[in-house]
Design a protein around this motif. Structure first.
Motif, mmCIF file in Angstrom:
data_model
loop_
_atom_site.group_PDB
_atom_site.id
_atom_site.type_symbol
_atom_site.label_atom_id
_atom_site.label_comp_id
_atom_site.label_asym_id
_atom_site.label_seq_id
_atom_site.Cartn_x
_atom_site.Cartn_y
_atom_site.Cartn_z
ATOM 1 N N GLN A 170 0.074 -10.549 -4.261
ATOM 2 C CA GLN A 170 -1.142 -10.539 -3.455
ATOM 3 C C GLN A 170 -0.795 -11.000 -2.045
ATOM 4 O O GLN A 170 -0.080 -11.985 -1.872
ATOM 5 C CB GLN A 170 -2.193 -11.476 -4.052
ATOM 6 C CG GLN A 170 -3.496 -11.485 -3.301
ATOM 7 C CD GLN A 170 -4.497 -12.452 -3.905
ATOM 8 O OE1 GLN A 170 -4.455 -12.744 -5.092
ATOM 9 N NE2 GLN A 170 -5.394 -12.961 -3.098
ATOM 10 N N ALA A 196 -0.814 -15.840 0.278
ATOM 11 C CA ALA A 196 -0.092 -14.922 -0.615
ATOM 12 C C ALA A 196 0.085 -15.563 -1.992
ATOM 13 O O ALA A 196 0.101 -16.779 -2.121
ATOM 14 C CB ALA A 196 1.271 -14.568 -0.035
ATOM 15 N N GLY A 240 -5.260 -11.607 0.488
ATOM 16 C CA GLY A 240 -6.418 -11.337 -0.351
ATOM 17 C C GLY A 240 -6.413 -9.962 -1.003
ATOM 18 O O GLY A 240 -7.335 -9.624 -1.736
ATOM 19 N N LYS A 241 -5.377 -9.162 -0.759
ATOM 20 C CA LYS A 241 -5.302 -7.823 -1.346
ATOM 21 C C LYS A 241 -4.159 -7.755 -2.353
ATOM 22 O O LYS A 241 -3.061 -8.250 -2.087
ATOM 23 C CB LYS A 241 -5.065 -6.768 -0.259
ATOM 24 C CG LYS A 241 -6.215 -6.661 0.717
ATOM 25 C CD LYS A 241 -5.921 -5.630 1.770
ATOM 26 C CE LYS A 241 -7.066 -5.594 2.772
ATOM 27 N NZ LYS A 241 -6.782 -4.705 3.888
ATOM 28 N N ALA A 242 -4.419 -7.129 -3.485
ATOM 29 C CA ALA A 242 -3.394 -6.983 -4.522
ATOM 30 C C ALA A 242 -2.264 -6.098 -4.007
ATOM 31 O O ALA A 242 -2.494 -5.134 -3.273
ATOM 32 C CB ALA A 242 -3.995 -6.376 -5.781
#
Length: 126
Positions: free
Chosen positions: A27, A120, A30-32
């Motif tokens: 991550q 992260a 905030g994004k996979a």
């Protein structure tokens, strides 16, 4: 209350050491991030407080400092200069690493923070 004991036990069993473990990015901001073999990994070496890693295609190296209070400072980083797909993500990855101020651990996960903000999440590689 018994459930908490099981959680702590699981976390203790699955926790990996900060240094000497290869960490895979899962991550960023905030994004996979889909884990890909040989991409977006870091390893903090115990000897000499050196960091090695790989971005989208470039190898990374640099120094890090930590103490017993979960502070972590990475950088400056040096990288090879190959061009490849994913360079924007690699740039974000290296900037994130150099902005880290602290870390936390949750079982086999490494959480990197910058002034209290989660930047992260990494997962220990087998």
């Amino acid at each position: 209350m018994a459930g908490c004991c099981n959680c702590r036990s699981y976390q203790k069993k699955t926790r990996r050491p900060l240094a000497g473990t290869e960490w895979q990015l899962i991550q960023l901001g905030g994004k996979a991030v889909k884990p890909e073999e040989g991409k977006f990994t870091v390893t903090l070496l115990a000897e000499g407080n050196r960091l090695t890693g790989v971005g989208a295609c470039n190898r990374l190296t640099g120094a890090y400092k930590t103490d017993g209070k979960r502070t972590l400072k990475i950088g400056p980083l040096a990288a090879t200069m190959m061009a490849c797909p994913g360079m924007d993500e690699e740039d974000a990855f290296t900037k994130m690493l150099e902005s880290v101020t602290h870390y936390d651990m949750d079982g086999p996960m490494l959480l990197l923070l910058s002034d209290g903000e989660l930047r992260a999440v990494f997962q220990a590689r087998p």
